[in-house]
Design an enzyme around this catalytic site. Structure first.
Site, PDB file in Angstrom:
ATOM      1  N   GLU A 176       1.405  21.242  29.872  1.00 62.02           N
ATOM      2  CA  GLU A 176       2.293  20.343  30.619  1.00 62.02           C
ATOM      3  C   GLU A 176       3.768  20.514  30.251  1.00 62.02           C
ATOM      4  OE1 GLU A 176       0.762  16.336  30.238  1.00 62.02           O
ATOM      5  OE2 GLU A 176      -0.826  16.744  31.688  1.00 62.02           O
ATOM      6  N   GLU A 325      -7.453  18.796  33.780  1.00 63.27           N
ATOM      7  CA  GLU A 325      -7.731  17.550  33.051  1.00 63.27           C
ATOM      8  C   GLU A 325      -7.855  16.436  34.070  1.00 63.27           C
ATOM      9  OE1 GLU A 325      -4.685  16.504  30.264  1.00 63.27           O
ATOM     10  OE2 GLU A 325      -4.684  18.467  29.311  1.00 63.27           O
TER      11      GLU A 325
HETATM   12  C1  GAL Z   1      -2.246  14.750  29.377  1.00 64.65           C
HETATM   13  C2  GAL Z   1      -2.239  15.719  28.202  1.00 64.65           C
HETATM   14  C3  GAL Z   1      -3.471  15.551  27.335  1.00 64.65           C
HETATM   15  C4  GAL Z   1      -3.709  14.089  27.055  1.00 64.65           C
HETATM   16  C5  GAL Z   1      -3.806  13.329  28.350  1.00 64.65           C
HETATM   17  C6  GAL Z   1      -4.085  11.852  28.194  1.00 64.65           C
HETATM   18  O1  GAL Z   1      -0.981  14.610  29.917  1.00 64.65           O
HETATM   19  O2  GAL Z   1      -2.192  17.043  28.671  1.00 64.65           O
HETATM   20  O3  GAL Z   1      -3.297  16.269  26.138  1.00 64.65           O
HETATM   21  O4  GAL Z   1      -2.671  13.600  26.273  1.00 64.65           O
HETATM   22  O5  GAL Z   1      -2.592  13.455  29.036  1.00 64.65           O
HETATM   23  O6  GAL Z   1      -4.147  11.216  29.443  1.00 64.65           O
END
Ligand code: GAL
Length: 687
Positions: A176, A325
């Protein structure tokens, strides 16, 4: 060297390859399902004795992919130049025993403390001059050469070790991209970038109209960094520099991975939907695959906003993408971290697939016992046993397995495109003119009704090739470069229908005003123009072909110069200036058409506008009309079409299919499907 010598060399090389470890290339990568269910797994946080149990639980849920490594730098390189990757190798091998492949994340989003302590210049500077510090993440300076060298070195180690590992399917660079640095060295790089792009200071001064407020520059080193408020040309240049800098930051690691990895291993990074901290079209160019992190945060899934973010991501490479994710129920960072309803995570996964995701991966498998994110949703609890959501994930796993054959090789195809540009979003956001004017909301106000009618929409940049589309809609295309204008003019001249939404074509490539007024270089084609724009405190009533409604935020008074321009909508009694004046106009140009909508249409009027736009352009719904609240997404393949249907209405809905179709999830054939709230059906045409 003679030809014979070259031949010998090639044979000798083959022997060397066969005799060394590189021969692992010959090991075939395991077959993975076309639809992959995955999770972020952090083996470095757990004793090795635990790994097998976790992986068995993943396997039981139908998980076939783990993303590993992306924050484990201190474990991979505990001191400078001392690499320890054996544990990661063992983790990947153990996962493979459970039919689980890996994506390796390079760890550069979380530098170890020895690094930033030894090389403090690698820490980013905040805008107020303070240095970021160790203990969170993303504290690095993205432009710093030393940081880049160290990040490249660890990426190279990883690629050397795992570039031919059959169980590694791909790479995620960093995590990110977001935080930039405002240190003196980055500023000098920005000034150098300006020199490259503008050539002379005269050119820069003219392009930015620096005669204004005595802003004239006499030396490159006088140009400051401005963010949010300042000269619009300077603001836009800084964002373009940031985008190019992220691209070179990424390329720095990508090069060493490419040089050492099998071509079958893809390289991606995890982007963030509507996030606009850099121009994603710039950064994505060097990647093989687009991926994003899809979080709802507070509230519930908004299928329009989320669906459009998928389509945006799909548009980055013009092909299927990964959800790298997504939240297993809830997050920890929203104001209210409510859990998604029972069934909502399942519906969301299929919604992802419908829009072109080939992988849905949950963040994260299990919460670290300590660390900043203890409250985040997971699939197993701190005790290592399944959370209540786990069976829902396992259901997705089973269904992905069932649907993989039908969805393999399929992709999304659309007759409608929405044009999206970061330049335009930034330009509007820096000078909103009405504090409630949100350029993403403007895009979504068009996207929602258009998707409901057409059942598939692409989101692409204004430079994209447009010939495959029957309808191209450009809401808020505020910055329009000369080349992009040519692309749009050509599209219309070739028979396409271009619809410009409010605030379009006002600015040139330097974020300066086009002198023709809106729509700048498209004015002649339109045969009309924007005479004046008005930010509205009170809604302006509108009336015409799309019924009676109102424009809540914004009103552009249009004029129709050419006699063949048709007025579609007019303002009713409002501020005096707008009363009775055109709010939307259209003009047929040969086989093509250009339309300008100057009002922010309320939802009901926009629905009618979408029906008109699609009708007049010959766009047909992919499946046929369905009950309100049911979203349809088609994916096309060599064997026909697979439709993913999800019911987001609170009440059950029945959808009659236009023909008998194969029921991919339940088997057999169906001619209609009944869907409860969050119910999903996957149906396929049979050949
Ligand atoms: C994302 C990040 C992850 C985790 C997640 C929690 O932005 O890539 O590592 O922190 O958020 O929602």
């Amino acid at each position: 060297m003679t030809r014979t010598n070259l031949g010998h060399l090639a044979i000798a090389l083959l022997y060397v390859i066969a005799a060394t470890g590189v021969a692992t290339q010959a090991q075939t990568a395991p077959q993975t399902p076309a639809l992959l269910l995955g999770t972020a797994w952090y083996p470095e946080q757990w004793p090795e004795s635990r790994w097998d149990i976790d992986l068995a639980l993943m396997q039981q849920a139908g998980i076939h992919m783990v993303r590993v490594g992306e924050f484990a730098w201190s474990r991979m390189e505990p001191s400078e130049g001392q690499y320890d990757l054996d544990w990661l190798d063992r983790a990947i091998t153990t996962a493979a025993k459970h039919g689980i492949v890996a994506v390796i994340g390079t760890p550069s989003a979380a530098p170890p403390v020895w690094l930033t302590q030894k090389y403090p210049e690698t820490l980013r500077s905040l805008q107020d001059g303070r240095k970021d510090q160790h203990g969170n993440r993303q504290q690095f300076n993205f432009a710093n050469p030393k940081y880049r060298a160290l990040a490249r070195a660890i990426a190279e180690q990883l690629a050397n070790r795992f570039g031919h590992n059959p169980n590694v399917v791909g790479w995620q660079i960093d995590n990110e991209y977001a935080e930039v640095s405002f240190d003196a060295e980055t500023k000098a790089q920005f000034q150098e970038w300006l020199k490259q792009h503008y050539g002379t200071l005269d050119n820069l001064n003219a392009s930015w109209t620096t005669a204004y407020w005595s802003e004239t520059y006499f030396d490159w080193n006088q140009v400051p960094i401005q963010v949010g408020y300042g000269n619009p040309g300077l603001l836009l240049s800084w964002m373009r520099f940031v985008s190019d800098t992220w691209r070179s930051y990424q390329r720095n690691q990508l090069e060493v991975i490419r040089a050492n990895a099998d071509p079958r291993q893809f390289i991606t990074t995890n982007m963030m939907g509507w996030f606009d901290g850099y121009d994603h079209y710039t950064v994505v160019q060097d990647l093989d695959l687009a991926a994003w992190d899809d979080y709802v945060g507070q509230g519930h899934l908004d299928p329009v906003r989320n669906g459009a973010a998928h389509d945006l991501t799909r548009g980055f490479k013009g092909k299927n993408f990964w959800v790298m994710e997504t939240q297993p129920g809830g997050v920890n960072w929203a104001d209210i971290n409510n859990w998604l309803d029972r069934g909502e995570v399942h519906a969301m996964a299929w919604h992802d697939v419908g829009h072109g995701a080939d992988t849905v991966s949950y963040w994260q498998w299990r919460s670290a016992l300590n660390g900043q994110e203890q409250y985040h949703g997971t699939l197993v609890g701190p005790d290592g046993t399944p959370d209540p959501l786990y069976p829902e994930i396992a259901q997705i796993g089973q269904e992905f397995a069932k649907a993989s054959a039908a969805l393999a090789g399929t992709s999304v195809r659309s007759q409608v495109a929405i044009l999206h540009s970061y330049d335009s979003r930034w330009a509007i956001d820096w000078q909103k003119h009405n504090k409630n004017y949100d350029p993403v909301k403007e895009i979504l106000s068009y996207y929602g009704p258009l998707h409901a009618v057409a059942q598939s929409v692409d989101i692409v940049p204004p430079s994209a090739s447009l010939s495959q589309y029957k309808l191209v809609v450009a809401p808020g295309l505020n910055v329009l470069t000369e080349e992009d204008a040519k692309n749009l003019i050509q599209y219309v001249n070739n028979g396409g229908h271009l619809v410009l939404g409010q605030r379009s074509a006002m600015k040139d490539a330097h974020n300066g005003l086009w002198p023709q007024r809106q729509p700048g270089p498209l004015t002649e084609l339109l045969g009309g123009r924007v005479e004046q724009y008005y930010a509205l405190g009170e809604p302006a009533p509108i009336e015409g072909k799309w019924g009676t409604g109102e424009s809540p935020l914004w009103a552009e008074l249009l004029s129709a110069k050419d006699p063949d321009v048709e007025v579609l909508m007019r303002y009713n009694r409002s501020n005096g200036w707008l009363d009775g004046q055109p709010a939307a106009i259209t003009r047929k140009v040969g086989k093509g058409r250009i339309t300008y909508i100057g009002a922010w249409l309320d939802p009901k009027t926009m629905n009618q506008a979408a029906v008109w736009m699609t009708n007049v352009s010959g766009v047909k719904p992919a499946l046929g009309s369905v009950a309100e609240g049911v979203e349809v997404n088609p994916r096309y393949g060599a064997n026909g079409v697979v439709y993913v249907l999800v019911n987001f209405a609170t009440s059950p809905q029945t959808v009659k299919l236009p023909s008998v179709m194969q029921d991919v999830l339940n088997g057999g054939s169906v001619q209609s499907v009944r869907l409860l709230q969050y119910g999903v059906a996957v149906v396929a045409t049979t050949k």
